[in-house]
Every structure is written in structure tokens, then in C-alpha cells.
Design a protein around this motif. Sequence first.
Motif, PDB file in Angstrom:
ATOM      1  N   ALA A  18       0.854  -1.189   0.000  1.00  0.00           N
ATOM      2  CA  ALA A  18       0.000   0.000   0.000  1.00  0.00           C
ATOM      3  C   ALA A  18       0.890   1.240   0.000  1.00  0.00           C
ATOM      4  CB  ALA A  18      -0.915  -0.008   1.221  1.00  0.00           C
ATOM      5  N   GLY A  19       0.276   2.377  -0.256  1.00  0.00           N
ATOM      6  CA  GLY A  19       1.032   3.623  -0.271  1.00  0.00           C
ATOM      7  C   GLY A  19       1.217   4.148  -1.679  1.00  0.00           C
ATOM      8  N   ARG A  20       1.841   5.295  -1.771  1.00  0.00           N
ATOM      9  CA  ARG A  20       1.994   5.962  -3.061  1.00  0.00           C
ATOM     10  C   ARG A  20       3.131   5.345  -3.863  1.00  0.00           C
ATOM     11  NH1 ARG A  20       2.202  12.329  -2.205  1.00  0.00           N
ATOM     12  NH2 ARG A  20       2.132  12.162  -4.492  1.00  0.00           N
ATOM     13  N   GLY A  21       2.990   5.436  -5.194  1.00  0.00           N
ATOM     14  CA  GLY A  21       4.083   5.053  -6.067  1.00  0.00           C
ATOM     15  C   GLY A  21       4.063   3.627  -6.583  1.00  0.00           C
ATOM     16  N   TRP A  22       3.041   2.845  -6.233  1.00  0.00           N
ATOM     17  CA  TRP A  22       2.986   1.458  -6.679  1.00  0.00           C
ATOM     18  C   TRP A  22       2.073   1.303  -7.897  1.00  0.00           C
ATOM     19  CZ3 TRP A  22       6.294  -2.096  -5.145  1.00  0.00           C
ATOM     20  CH2 TRP A  22       6.944  -1.928  -3.914  1.00  0.00           C
ATOM     21  N   TRP A  23       2.528   0.484  -8.830  1.00  0.00           N
ATOM     22  CA  TRP A  23       1.733   0.073  -9.991  1.00  0.00           C
ATOM     23  C   TRP A  23       1.537  -1.434  -9.928  1.00  0.00           C
ATOM     24  CZ3 TRP A  23      -0.209   2.818 -14.323  1.00  0.00           C
ATOM     25  CH2 TRP A  23       0.007   4.210 -14.270  1.00  0.00           C
ATOM     26  N   PHE A  24       0.416  -1.902 -10.472  1.00  0.00           N
ATOM     27  CA  PHE A  24       0.062  -3.312 -10.373  1.00  0.00           C
ATOM     28  C   PHE A  24      -0.269  -3.885 -11.746  1.00  0.00           C
ATOM     29  CE2 PHE A  24      -1.362  -0.909  -6.648  1.00  0.00           C
ATOM     30  CZ  PHE A  24      -0.592  -1.510  -5.653  1.00  0.00           C
ATOM     31  N   GLU A  25       0.234  -5.097 -12.010  1.00  0.00           N
ATOM     32  CA  GLU A  25       0.012  -5.783 -13.285  1.00  0.00           C
ATOM     33  C   GLU A  25      -0.493  -7.199 -13.037  1.00  0.00           C
ATOM     34  OE1 GLU A  25       3.980  -3.687 -15.332  1.00  0.00           O
ATOM     35  OE2 GLU A  25       3.842  -5.867 -15.065  1.00  0.00           O
ATOM     36  N   PRO A  26      -1.401  -7.708 -13.870  1.00  0.00           N
ATOM     37  CA  PRO A  26      -1.806  -9.114 -13.754  1.00  0.00           C
ATOM     38  C   PRO A  26      -0.618 -10.032 -14.016  1.00  0.00           C
ATOM     39  CG  PRO A  26      -3.313  -7.902 -15.170  1.00  0.00           C
ATOM     40  CD  PRO A  26      -2.131  -7.019 -14.943  1.00  0.00           C
ATOM     41  N   LYS A  27      -0.561 -11.124 -13.285  1.00  0.00           N
ATOM     42  CA  LYS A  27       0.499 -12.120 -13.461  1.00  0.00           C
ATOM     43  C   LYS A  27      -0.078 -13.312 -14.218  1.00  0.00           C
ATOM     44  CE  LYS A  27       4.147 -14.493 -10.916  1.00  0.00           C
ATOM     45  NZ  LYS A  27       4.055 -15.730 -11.712  1.00  0.00           N
ATOM     46  N   LEU A  28       0.305 -13.438 -15.484  1.00  0.00           N
ATOM     47  CA  LEU A  28      -0.218 -14.510 -16.325  1.00  0.00           C
ATOM     48  C   LEU A  28       0.576 -15.799 -16.106  1.00  0.00           C
ATOM     49  CD1 LEU A  28      -0.870 -12.575 -19.646  1.00  0.00           C
ATOM     50  CD2 LEU A  28      -2.423 -12.992 -17.740  1.00  0.00           C
TER      51      LEU A  28
END
Length: 287
Positions: A18-28
Motif C-alpha cells: 500500500a502507499g503511493r508510487g505502486w503500480w500493479f500488473e496481472p500475473k499470467l
Amino acid sequence: MEFPVAVALAQAVPELPAGRGWWFEPKLDGQRTILWCEAGRVRLQSRSGRDVSGAWTDLARAGRQLPAGTVLDGEAVVYIAGHVDFSAAQARAASSPARAAQLAARWPASFAAWDLLAHAELGDVRSRPYVERRALLLDALKDVGPPLQVVPATNDRDTALLWYEALRSQGVEGLVAKHTTSTYRAARIWRKVRHADTLDVDVVGYTGPRSRPRALAVRFPDGRTLLSQTVSAPIRREVAARLADAESGRPAHTRAGTAYEAVETGLVAEVLAGTTRHGVVTVTRLR
């Protein structure tokens, strides 16, 4: 940048940061692959550094649309009935070129790109922050289309959690979190959460013949080395292929006294986390 390149990895965590600055991508759920576009040819590299172009000739052909000097990091995946099928990708990775061509004709592969390591004009961009590499990746593939595609990404944690639940039925095994300022380097620089209760361990040896290993000696993050149960035929073939290029091993024993042949393979295995309590390790796949 020289072939092969050491890849960035992700550390398993129980929940998304959590917190600022994180990006999230699906893991295939496929095979980690680096796609190299060079002058006159396209090569594909496995996570361990092997040239696996013969298993993914359909992706190599698609890569010819990109300018020389482009290097992409991503996942080679196979869709069957609209679902990401890991077994199909594993079969391709473990097949001879002739068999892989037959499988490709029936179930073509796709390449889910999530990072750009080298740009045709800018050269090596690994020292640039994630958000810059992401923008360059989107631009590099904007006019290309399937089977080369960029994985979606969001900086909204709630949206990422929705993906985590909603996309599971399509073969998405979890999420990877990357910080906006992170450069690309050969370390566990990302974070990942997965639906399966598994651990990543290093393969450090085997039992049985070198050409047909029966079980694997695996080293856990806490330093323990345990032997797995008998591995499946696809895993056996992939390990045997890697052992063919490895240095000679040496006799070794686990703490419990079980003998195995010790050799540094460079392979990482995924094991069921609940199978290690009594020294019984179940290998589900190689990564």
C-alpha cells in the motif's frame, strides 16, 4: 546489452503493498521469456538464459514487426478456450522444435509484454524508472497488435484487487507490484501475490540418472535443502536438458542423510508450500 540478460524477479508477499508510487500488473500463467529483436533475426530467451527460439517460432515471427535493437521482457502464454493454459505453455517449452511447431499450429502462443529493456533508438533503458520504461513499451507496441501485447497496469490498488478476484477464472495467477521509481536489475525488485499457496526454491541437485532425473534437491530461502517427490515427465525433460549443459556434480546429502548429486542448475522450482512440513516436497513447475 548482450544475450542472455539476467532477469528481474519478484518476491512473494502475502498482500499487495500500500502507499503511493505502486503500480500493479496481472500475473499470467505461462513461461517467462525475453524477446530479442536483432538485425536479421529474433531470438527468445528463457528465465534461466537458454535460447528457446525453437519452441516459440510463432512469437519469433511476430517479433519481426519490431525494429532491431528492441528487447522485451514478458510471458509466453497459450490460450485454450479463452483461458490461459499453463500446461500448454509448459508443453511447448519442453518440446523439440518439430513438436513445438505442431503445437503452435493448433494452439498459437501470445506474448504478454510487461517491460522494455532496450529501445531501438535509445539503447539500453534498464536504468530508467519503471514509469518511463512503461511509456516506451506502450509506444513500441502501439501499432503491432496480437500476438504481441502489453499487459494492463494500474496505480489504483482497489482496481488491482478487483483484477485479482475477477481474472482468476481466465488463468491470471496473481498480481505483480512495481514501484514507479524502480530501475530494472537482476534481483527480487518486485512484489507478487498469487492465488496458489506456493514457494519458489532453487534447484541444486537431483537423484537418478542425469538424463532422466527422478527427484530434485531444492534449497529453500531459509537454507534448508530437501528432496522432492518424483517429478512429472515434462519437468524431468526440462531438468535433463539443463543438466546436459551443466558442470559435473558432486555427491551430497540432505540434513536427513539422503544422498543426491549436487549441481548448480540455475533453475527455480515452484513447490506447494504445505508439502514441506515432513520433508515431502511437491514440485508443481519450473520457473
